[in-house]
Design a protein around this motif. Structure first.
Motif, PDB file in Angstrom:
ATOM      1  N   ASP A 424       1.108  -1.269   0.128  1.00 41.41           N
ATOM      2  CA  ASP A 424       0.037  -0.101  -0.468  1.00 41.41           C
ATOM      3  C   ASP A 424       0.990   1.076   0.192  1.00 41.41           C
ATOM      4  N   ARG A 425       0.874   2.015  -1.006  1.00 41.80           N
ATOM      5  CA  ARG A 425       1.397   3.188  -0.728  1.00 41.80           C
ATOM      6  C   ARG A 425       0.173   4.342   0.321  1.00 41.80           C
ATOM      7  N   VAL A 426       0.680   4.484   1.080  1.00 41.91           N
ATOM      8  CA  VAL A 426      -0.838   5.328   2.471  1.00 41.91           C
ATOM      9  C   VAL A 426      -0.236   6.103   2.906  1.00 41.91           C
ATOM     10  N   HIS A 427      -0.126   7.335   0.924  1.00 41.78           N
ATOM     11  CA  HIS A 427      -0.300   8.822   1.909  1.00 41.78           C
ATOM     12  C   HIS A 427       0.070   9.330   0.103  1.00 41.78           C
ATOM     13  N   ARG A 428      -0.864  10.552   0.397  1.00 42.16           N
ATOM     14  CA  ARG A 428      -1.405  11.158  -0.363  1.00 42.16           C
ATOM     15  C   ARG A 428       0.177  11.383  -1.763  1.00 42.16           C
ATOM     16  N   PRO A 429       0.402  11.130  -3.358  1.00 41.03           N
ATOM     17  CA  PRO A 429       1.697  11.722  -3.136  1.00 41.03           C
ATOM     18  C   PRO A 429       2.324  12.915  -2.837  1.00 41.03           C
ATOM     19  N   GLU A 430       1.839  13.926  -3.153  1.00 41.63           N
ATOM     20  CA  GLU A 430       2.581  15.615  -2.123  1.00 41.63           C
ATOM     21  C   GLU A 430       3.155  14.582  -0.804  1.00 41.63           C
ATOM     22  N   VAL A 431       2.164  14.054   0.001  1.00 43.92           N
ATOM     23  CA  VAL A 431       3.106  14.198   1.471  1.00 43.92           C
ATOM     24  C   VAL A 431       3.770  13.092   0.957  1.00 43.92           C
ATOM     25  N   TRP A 432       3.732  12.077   0.409  1.00 47.83           N
ATOM     26  CA  TRP A 432       4.567  10.715  -0.009  1.00 47.83           C
ATOM     27  C   TRP A 432       5.899  11.682  -0.512  1.00 47.83           C
ATOM     28  N   GLN A 433       6.436  12.023  -1.285  1.00 46.62           N
ATOM     29  CA  GLN A 433       7.421  12.680  -2.451  1.00 46.62           C
ATOM     30  C   GLN A 433       8.901  13.145  -1.131  1.00 46.62           C
ATOM     31  N   ARG A 434       7.394  14.203   0.118  1.00 46.04           N
ATOM     32  CA  ARG A 434       8.411  14.972   1.162  1.00 46.04           C
ATOM     33  C   ARG A 434       8.716  13.968   2.303  1.00 46.04           C
ATOM     34  N   LEU A 435       7.822  12.803   2.338  1.00 48.30           N
ATOM     35  CA  LEU A 435       8.122  12.410   3.560  1.00 48.30           C
ATOM     36  C   LEU A 435       9.431  11.165   2.466  1.00 48.30           C
ATOM     37  N   ALA A 436       9.580  11.842   1.560  1.00 49.49           N
ATOM     38  CA  ALA A 436      10.386  10.115   1.224  1.00 49.49           C
ATOM     39  C   ALA A 436      12.019  11.593   1.226  1.00 49.49           C
ATOM     40  N   GLU A 437      12.054  12.831   0.966  1.00 47.24           N
ATOM     41  CA  GLU A 437      12.881  13.401   0.842  1.00 47.24           C
ATOM     42  C   GLU A 437      13.574  13.977   2.172  1.00 47.24           C
ATOM     43  N   ILE A 438      12.711  13.177   3.248  1.00 48.17           N
ATOM     44  CA  ILE A 438      13.172  13.684   4.490  1.00 48.17           C
ATOM     45  C   ILE A 438      13.318  12.469   5.244  1.00 48.17           C
ATOM     46  N   LYS A 439      13.475  11.532   4.870  1.00 44.72           N
ATOM     47  CA  LYS A 439      14.018   9.882   5.321  1.00 44.72           C
ATOM     48  C   LYS A 439      15.513   9.719   4.317  1.00 44.72           C
ATOM     49  N   ALA A 440      15.922  10.305   3.453  1.00 41.57           N
ATOM     50  CA  ALA A 440      16.781  10.390   2.860  1.00 41.57           C
ATOM     51  C   ALA A 440      17.836  11.398   3.606  1.00 41.57           C
ATOM     52  N   ASP A 441      16.918  12.403   4.185  1.00 38.64           N
ATOM     53  CA  ASP A 441      18.412  13.067   4.624  1.00 38.64           C
ATOM     54  C   ASP A 441      18.681  12.722   6.229  1.00 38.64           C
ATOM     55  N   VAL A 442      17.530  12.097   7.255  1.00 37.77           N
ATOM     56  CA  VAL A 442      17.989  11.491   8.832  1.00 37.77           C
ATOM     57  C   VAL A 442      17.941  10.112   8.153  1.00 37.77           C
ATOM     58  N   ASP A 443      18.185   9.307   7.092  1.00 39.52           N
ATOM     59  CA  ASP A 443      17.972   7.980   7.547  1.00 39.52           C
ATOM     60  C   ASP A 443      18.534   7.065   5.909  1.00 39.52           C
ATOM     61  N   PRO A 444      19.661   8.196   5.171  1.00 36.80           N
ATOM     62  CA  PRO A 444      20.009   7.142   3.911  1.00 36.80           C
ATOM     63  C   PRO A 444      20.514   6.470   3.558  1.00 36.80           C
ATOM     64  N   ASP A 445      20.683   5.595   5.109  1.00 33.78           N
ATOM     65  CA  ASP A 445      21.092   3.769   4.843  1.00 33.78           C
ATOM     66  C   ASP A 445      19.999   3.028   5.450  1.00 33.78           C
ATOM     67  N   ASP A 446      18.522   3.589   5.866  1.00 33.09           N
ATOM     68  CA  ASP A 446      17.714   2.639   6.285  1.00 33.09           C
ATOM     69  C   ASP A 446      17.563   1.988   7.136  1.00 33.09           C
ATOM     70  N   VAL A 447      18.365   1.952   8.397  1.00 33.27           N
ATOM     71  CA  VAL A 447      18.142   1.655   9.213  1.00 33.27           C
ATOM     72  C   VAL A 447      17.431   1.314  10.593  1.00 33.27           C
ATOM     73  N   ILE A 448      16.087   2.438   9.836  1.00 30.31           N
ATOM     74  CA  ILE A 448      14.967   2.088  10.636  1.00 30.31           C
ATOM     75  C   ILE A 448      13.785   1.644   9.840  1.00 30.31           C
ATOM     76  N   ARG A 449      13.731  -0.133  10.421  1.00 27.94           N
ATOM     77  CA  ARG A 449      12.410  -0.025   9.039  1.00 27.94           C
ATOM     78  C   ARG A 449      11.391  -0.001   9.631  1.00 27.94           C
ATOM     79  N   SER A 450      10.071   0.247   8.950  1.00 29.48           N
ATOM     80  CA  SER A 450       9.067   0.645   9.477  1.00 29.48           C
ATOM     81  C   SER A 450       8.058  -0.505   8.378  1.00 29.48           C
TER      82      SER A 450
END
Ligand SMILES: Cc1cc2nc3c(=O)[nH]c(=O)nc-3n(C[C@H](O)[C@H](O)[C@H](O)COP(=O)(O)OP(=O)(O)OC[C@H]3O[C@@H](n4cnc5c(N)ncnc54)[C@H](O)[C@@H]3O)c2cc1C
Length: 455
Positions: A424-450
């Motif tokens: 499931d893509r659980v957010h609207r596209p514009e929200v997803w885009q901003r979330l993806a930018e923040i994730k790439a910034d704070v956790d670029p190696d994907d240490v935190i798995r959700s």
């Protein structure tokens, strides 16, 4: 930098560095340690750590990063199904972190990461207060709030996430941060509705509300009256005051001895919910629904803690599988489709098909809102069943596939907390885009798995 090559070395390091219990595959208690509330999840992580405090959380995140592992924080495992098997992952359980503080003067609650809702609703209720808790007493405060958080007071006060005043969390670099509207604002935005992909929460602070007038409960009707009851509820709920938050369900109550005798093993259409209003207003608003002649009417004045149990959610671990859809309109075609899918006892494998009332504060983005700002749509559908054996699992998947097909073209939004499918893509596209930018910034190696990763 410390490098850890093997699972056994990682386990050894964990045992040296954390105060809480550490379990590895094959240890005594392994199966209990890895079990989620949802028994459909078969979690097989590298290790399970029951963090004792924020320092333990930091140690686990540091060690996972050094070892090239991921960390999956988990409160209860209510939404564990989409997490997968957790290969190369440390399952970080927060169930030992249970401190609750309620400041009735400031109207703020603070909980540690492992607290479940009843641990807040019960003491708050004794003073006439309520947090924005969900329908189940044993859902985790943190997982629920990070996903948005729809409570029985939600059409009045909005999402739980947008009533959070501070988040204490360990980011992938191992730092413990305090996030507020003024500090760490991007992360504070992302974690209020965007889920658990960004940092491991160690504590949350949120508003609690004084509740001087409250009625809540349920009206039960025979299931064969579902078409007229659902239509009457739909017509009413579209115009209802924000003080009312309700749901309408087709419910097949399992024949379990712990359930009340008057409902056990029977099927109903049920209207339940809550109203922040006087008895007179409640009676006037519910008149049309009561005129239909419910066989049981338990909608009455209650203390706030009663909101934790009006929905009769299961409190023991169960093998549940469900799906959801936020829909623009609750029209007659949708109602008839739902009744056909889930309204005939013995034919449907669904235990429940539910429509939660949206609108009110759920439909308006408040100032300073987080990633879950509002819903676009009039209703939130959720269908669920229990796969107690293989035959039931097959029938349930058939009915969930039919649910998906029926709702595919009607979906206007998604809701992380009710999303149980990993894709499931659980957010609207514009929200997803901003979330993806923040994730790439704070956790670029994907240490935190959700359970609902942002990629
Ligand atoms: C019976 C039932 C009733 C429900 N009723 C409602 C309802 O009324 N309203 C509503 O909005 N939702 C409701 N839900 C959905 C519920 O809010 C989600 O399942 C939620 O994810 C559960 O949170 P949890 O912590 O209990 O579960 P978990 O499975 O432990 O957590 C879910 C996810 O939250 C994140 N998470 C948990 N703890 C942390 C942490 N410390 N740090 C970072 N991330 C973390 C992780 O990504 C984790 O995978 C209900 C679910 C069930 C099964």
């Amino acid at each position: 930098m410390l490098t850890i090559d093997t699972t056994s070395a990682a386990l050894r390091e964990l045992r040296l560095r954390v105060k809480g219990a550490v379990h590895g595959p094959g240890d005594a208690g392994w199966d209990t340690a890895r079990q989620a509330w949802n028994l459909m999840a078969d979690q097989r992580p590298t290790a399970v750590v029951h963090a004792a405090d924020a320092a333990d959380v930091r140690a686990v995140v540091d060690l996972a990063r050094a070892a090239g592992l991921q960390v999956a924080p988990q409160g209860t495992g209510h939404n564990a199904a989409p997490l997968g098997d957790l290969a190369d992952t440390i399952l970080l359980r927060t169930d030992a972190m249970r401190k609750v503080e309620l400041d009735f003067e400031r109207r703020i609650g603070r909980v540690e990461a492992g607290v479940q809702w009843l641990e807040v609703t019960a003491p708050a209720s004794e003073r006439g207060f309520a947090p924005l808790a969900g329908s189940s007493p044993d859902v985790g405060v943190v997982g629920y709030t990070l996903g948005g958080g729809m409570s029985w007071l939600g059409r009045q006060y909005g999402f739980a996430a947008n009533n959070v005043t501070a988040i204490e969390a360990v980011t992938a670099d191992g730092e413990l941060r305090r996030l507020t509207a003024d500090e760490g604002t991007d992360l504070f935005w992302a974690m209020r509705g965007g889920g658990g992909a960004f940092a491991v929460v160690t504590a949350l602070e949120f508003r609690i509300f004084e509740v001087p007038e409250l009625s809540a409960g349920a009206l039960f009707y025979p299931i064969d009256r579902a078409p007229e009851v659902l239509r009457r509820w739909r017509d009413w709920m579209l115009e209802a005051p924000d003080a009312f938050t309700t749901s309408a369900r087709l419910l097949h109550v399992p024949p379990m001895p712990e359930l009340p005798e008057e409902v056990r093993g029977q099927s109903f259409v049920v209207i339940d919910g809550a109203a922040l209003a006087s008895r007179e207003v409640v009676d006037a608003e519910l008149r049309g629904l009561r005129e239909l002649g419910p066989v049981m009417d338990g909608f009455e004045e209650v203390p706030p803690v009663a909101l934790s149990r009006i929905h009769m959610d299961p409190e023991e671990p169960v093998p549940a599988e469900g799906d959801h859809a936020v829909v623009g309109e609750v029209d007659d075609t949708l109602i008839d489709g739902l009744v056909e899918l889930a309204g005939t006892p013995g034919e449907t494998a669904l235990l429940m098909a539910e429509l939660r009332q949206l609108g009110g504060a759920f439909g308006r983005a408040p100032e300073g809102a987080g990633a879950r700002d509002r819903f676009e749509g009039d209703g939130l559908l959720f269908a669920v069943g229990m796969a107690m054996d293989e035959q039931m699992a097959v029938a349930l998947r058939r009915d969930l596939a039919a649910f998906r097909e029926m709702t595919l073209d009607l979906r206007t939004d998604h809701y992380l907390n009710f999303a149980e499918q990993p894709e499931d893509r659980v957010h609207r596209p514009e929200v997803w885009q901003r979330l993806a930018e923040i994730k790439a910034d704070v956790d670029p190696d994907d240490v935190i798995r959700s359970n609902h990763p942002i990629r």
